[in-house]
Design a protein around this motif. Structure first.
Motif, short mmCIF file in Angstrom:
data_model
loop_
_atom_site.label_atom_id
_atom_site.label_comp_id
_atom_site.label_asym_id
_atom_site.label_seq_id
_atom_site.Cartn_x
_atom_site.Cartn_y
_atom_site.Cartn_z
N THR A 151 14.13 5.82 -9.47
CA THR A 151 13.11 4.73 -10.04
C THR A 151 11.54 4.91 -9.25
OG1 THR A 151 14.45 2.63 -10.03
CG2 THR A 151 12.20 2.35 -10.08
N ILE A 152 10.62 5.21 -9.52
CA ILE A 152 9.07 4.87 -8.85
C ILE A 152 8.82 3.85 -8.21
CG2 ILE A 152 6.81 5.76 -8.33
CD1 ILE A 152 9.64 7.92 -8.38
N VAL A 153 8.66 2.69 -7.52
CA VAL A 153 7.29 1.34 -7.02
C VAL A 153 5.90 1.89 -5.94
CG1 VAL A 153 7.92 -0.45 -5.72
CG2 VAL A 153 10.13 0.62 -6.63
N VAL A 154 5.30 1.78 -6.93
CA VAL A 154 4.26 1.22 -6.50
C VAL A 154 3.82 0.09 -5.83
CG1 VAL A 154 1.15 2.64 -6.48
CG2 VAL A 154 3.77 3.46 -7.81
N GLY A 173 0.76 -1.21 -0.02
CA GLY A 173 -0.37 0.18 -0.11
C GLY A 173 1.04 1.13 -0.04
N GLN A 174 2.19 1.11 0.12
CA GLN A 174 2.84 2.79 -0.12
C GLN A 174 3.92 2.62 -1.28
OE1 GLN A 174 3.40 3.88 2.64
NE2 GLN A 174 1.45 2.47 3.40
N ARG A 175 4.24 3.74 -1.41
CA ARG A 175 4.56 3.92 -2.52
C ARG A 175 6.17 4.41 -2.77
NH1 ARG A 175 2.26 8.37 -7.42
NH2 ARG A 175 4.52 9.09 -7.59
N ARG A 201 4.63 9.63 -16.13
CA ARG A 201 3.70 11.11 -15.20
C ARG A 201 2.99 10.48 -14.44
NH1 ARG A 201 1.14 15.49 -14.72
NH2 ARG A 201 0.46 15.78 -17.00
N ARG A 202 1.37 10.37 -15.97
CA ARG A 202 -0.06 10.33 -16.27
C ARG A 202 -0.33 9.06 -15.60
NH1 ARG A 202 -2.86 13.37 -20.80
NH2 ARG A 202 -1.56 15.42 -20.71
N ILE A 203 0.19 8.18 -15.74
CA ILE A 203 -0.01 6.75 -15.20
C ILE A 203 0.45 6.33 -13.60
CG2 ILE A 203 0.25 4.39 -15.25
CD1 ILE A 203 -0.92 4.50 -17.29
N LEU A 204 0.96 6.78 -13.14
CA LEU A 204 1.25 7.17 -12.26
C LEU A 204 -0.06 8.96 -11.10
CD1 LEU A 204 4.97 7.72 -11.52
CD2 LEU A 204 4.05 5.77 -11.37
N ARG A 205 -0.22 9.56 -11.69
CA ARG A 205 -1.40 10.09 -11.43
C ARG A 205 -2.77 9.90 -11.20
NH1 ARG A 205 0.16 15.34 -9.90
NH2 ARG A 205 -2.13 16.05 -11.48
N THR A 206 -2.46 8.49 -12.15
CA THR A 206 -4.30 7.89 -12.80
C THR A 206 -4.95 7.85 -11.17
OG1 THR A 206 -5.47 7.07 -13.98
CG2 THR A 206 -3.53 5.54 -12.93
N PRO A 207 -5.99 7.52 -11.08
CA PRO A 207 -6.79 7.59 -9.94
C PRO A 207 -7.26 6.15 -9.94
CG PRO A 207 -8.11 8.81 -10.49
CD PRO A 207 -7.06 8.39 -11.69
N ALA A 208 -6.99 5.13 -11.13
CA ALA A 208 -7.07 3.66 -10.81
C ALA A 208 -5.79 3.31 -9.92
CB ALA A 208 -7.34 2.87 -12.13
N ILE A 209 -4.65 3.64 -9.79
CA ILE A 209 -3.51 3.17 -9.43
C ILE A 209 -3.25 2.81 -7.84
CG2 ILE A 209 -0.90 3.94 -9.26
CD1 ILE A 209 -1.16 3.05 -11.56
N LYS A 210 -4.42 3.42 -7.17
CA LYS A 210 -4.71 3.47 -5.91
C LYS A 210 -5.39 1.77 -5.77
CE LYS A 210 -5.41 8.99 -5.69
NZ LYS A 210 -6.02 9.18 -4.77
N GLN A 211 -5.73 1.57 -6.42
CA GLN A 211 -6.61 0.32 -6.13
C GLN A 211 -5.60 -0.85 -6.61
OE1 GLN A 211 -8.79 -0.29 -4.20
NE2 GLN A 211 -9.36 2.51 -4.32
N GLY A 244 -0.81 -5.77 -7.02
CA GLY A 244 0.94 -6.51 -7.29
C GLY A 244 1.80 -4.53 -7.37
N THR A 245 2.29 -5.01 -7.72
CA THR A 245 3.69 -4.15 -7.89
C THR A 245 3.84 -3.49 -9.64
OG1 THR A 245 4.80 -5.58 -6.41
CG2 THR A 245 5.75 -3.06 -6.64
N LEU A 246 3.83 -1.93 -9.17
CA LEU A 246 4.60 -1.13 -10.71
C LEU A 246 5.99 -0.57 -10.47
CD1 LEU A 246 3.42 -0.19 -13.23
CD2 LEU A 246 3.00 1.64 -12.37
N ILE A 247 6.92 -0.77 -11.11
CA ILE A 247 7.69 0.07 -10.95
C ILE A 247 8.22 0.89 -12.64
CG2 ILE A 247 10.13 0.03 -11.27
CD1 ILE A 247 9.77 -3.49 -10.36
N ALA A 248 8.52 1.85 -12.07
CA ALA A 248 8.31 3.10 -13.28
C ALA A 248 9.43 3.98 -13.39
CB ALA A 248 6.81 3.96 -12.76
N ILE A 249 9.89 3.44 -14.16
CA ILE A 249 11.43 5.17 -14.88
C ILE A 249 10.99 4.90 -15.85
CG2 ILE A 249 13.84 4.69 -15.13
CD1 ILE A 249 13.38 2.14 -14.00
N PRO A 250 10.59 6.89 -15.34
CA PRO A 250 9.96 7.79 -16.20
C PRO A 250 11.32 8.42 -17.14
CG PRO A 250 9.31 8.83 -13.65
CD PRO A 250 9.95 7.54 -13.84
N ILE A 251 12.51 8.38 -16.50
CA ILE A 251 14.19 9.04 -17.71
C ILE A 251 14.96 7.34 -16.94
CG2 ILE A 251 15.34 10.69 -18.13
CD1 ILE A 251 12.91 12.39 -16.38
N VAL A 252 15.03 6.74 -18.09
CA VAL A 252 16.77 5.59 -17.99
C VAL A 252 17.70 6.62 -18.38
CG1 VAL A 252 17.58 3.54 -18.80
CG2 VAL A 252 14.74 4.08 -18.50
#
Length: 361
Positions: free
Chosen positions: A42-45, A20-22, A72-82, A85-93
């Motif tokens: 790296t952003i981990v949700v 439940g953490q980011r 950026r938009r995926i990380l801000r979408t309300p659906a991500i709160k539900q 599993g796990t999303l690992i997001a790297i906007p800028i490699v």
């Protein structure tokens, strides 16, 4: 009611992310000539309940900005709160390339030819190693976001590796106009994913140094659709846009300039072109001659140069070959005209430019 299992902590190196953490995690890569550290941010949700792990990357080529905006938009979408599993997001490699607005690493090497990397190689190789050895093994599926080069826009398309059935299934869920199946390329991120048995979707759309509407909306909606297919998000949040059936191609080629001069294109992205047809023409700047650019093989224009001039042999049109030509143009037109609609929270800064139609929307 039975109690749902709680997701165990997600471990990335020395970092621990609770259910439940980011968290924003910086992985050390090396140092610049200024003695400043280069890190892979790296952003981990990490969802509250168990599920698969998706790795979402952008800007392996530093000037391909559409991908960073999609993440950026995926990380801000309300659906991500539900999320399950796990999303690992790297906007800028490729942070050095992003900062300097260039495709390459500081030593002019292409990061996407340095995988799986090395702990003792140049900076780009070390960066590739961190991604391929420390992060990629933790994920189940990868989506890598790209654009065409400068002045070379691409039709929205997914590229997958030949004989990867799981990637093909997910690519159809992404629902781009075209899916291009191709052999893996040595030194590429896609090739490394294939070697590790990780299905990967490589999304190509738009061009470098520019944000545009179709690339961003197709990217956001496609990633969310894949996450629903993976049961990371609830199917109740499905888009109202009816999915089209993508055109599948197993081979493509570049139609090249027959001679140098001033280039005028006549075939837009997404158009079906026929063998022997005229795609454009090359004019002598001094007014003495014009040479037609003739289509060598029938197919779909999935990439094109917007440069006004060309030298002999320059790539002008990227054409995908397919057995579905009879229905291809109508299906692509239907897909392109019905752009995914995003809610106000996700489409928080609408981008007015449409590179495919070359219009302001």
């Amino acid at each position: 009611m039975p109690r749902k299992d709680k997701n165990p902590p997600f471990i990335l190196g020395e970092h621990r992310v609770e259910a439940g953490q980011r968290a924003e995690i910086s992985l050390s890569v090396g140092s610049f000539l200024t003695h400043e550290d280069l890190v892979l941010k790296t952003i981990v949700v990490h969802g509250k309940t168990p599920g698969p792990c998706l790795l979402l990357t952008a800007c392996i080529h530093g000037d391909e900005y559409n991908g960073a905006e999609v993440v950026r938009r995926i990380l801000r979408t309300p659906a991500i709160k539900q999320l399950k599993g796990t999303l690992i997001a790297i906007p800028i490699v490729n942070r050095p390339g992003f900062v300097t607005r260039t495709r390459y690493m500081p030593d002019r090497r292409d990061l996407n030819r340095l995988f799986p990397g090395s702990a003792t190689g140049p900076l780009g190789s070390r960066l590739a190693r961190v991604l391929s050895q420390e992060i990629l093994p933790l994920c189940d599926v990868a989506i890598d976001l790209h654009t065409g080069a400068v002045n070379r826009p691409n039709l929205p398309q997914i590229r997958i590796t030949v004989d990867d059935a799981e990637a093909l299934k997910l690519a159809k869920s992404f629902a781009p106009p075209v899916i291009l199946s191709a052999p893996k390329r040595d030194g590429s991120y896609r090739g490394t994913c294939r070697d590790l048995g990780k299905p990967i979707l490589l999304f190509e759309s738009g061009e470098a140094l520019r944000l545009d509407t179709p690339s961003i909306r197709f990217g956001v909606q496609g990633v969310l659709s894949v996450m629903r297919q993976m049961e990371m998000l609830s199917s109740k949040t499905k888009s109202s846009r009816a999915k089209s059936t993508p055109i599948i191609s197993t081979k493509s080629y570049w139609e090249r300039a027959p001679r140098g001069g001033i280039f005028t294109p006549l075939a837009p992205l997404g158009q079906v072109v026929n063998e022997g047809g005229v795609l454009g023409f090359i004019a002598d700047p001094y007014g003495s001659a014009e040479t037609e650019v003739i289509c060598s093989r029938s197919g779909i224009v999935i990439g094109r140069t917007n440069d006004a001039t060309a030298d002999e042999g320059d790539g002008l049109f990227h054409i995908a070959l397919t057995s579905q030509l009879d229905s291809a143009e109508d299906r692509i037109a239907q897909t392109s005209e019905a752009l995914p609609s995003l809610n106000a929270d996700t489409d928080d800064h609408p981008v007015p430019y449409d590179s495919i139609q070359d219009t302001v929307v």
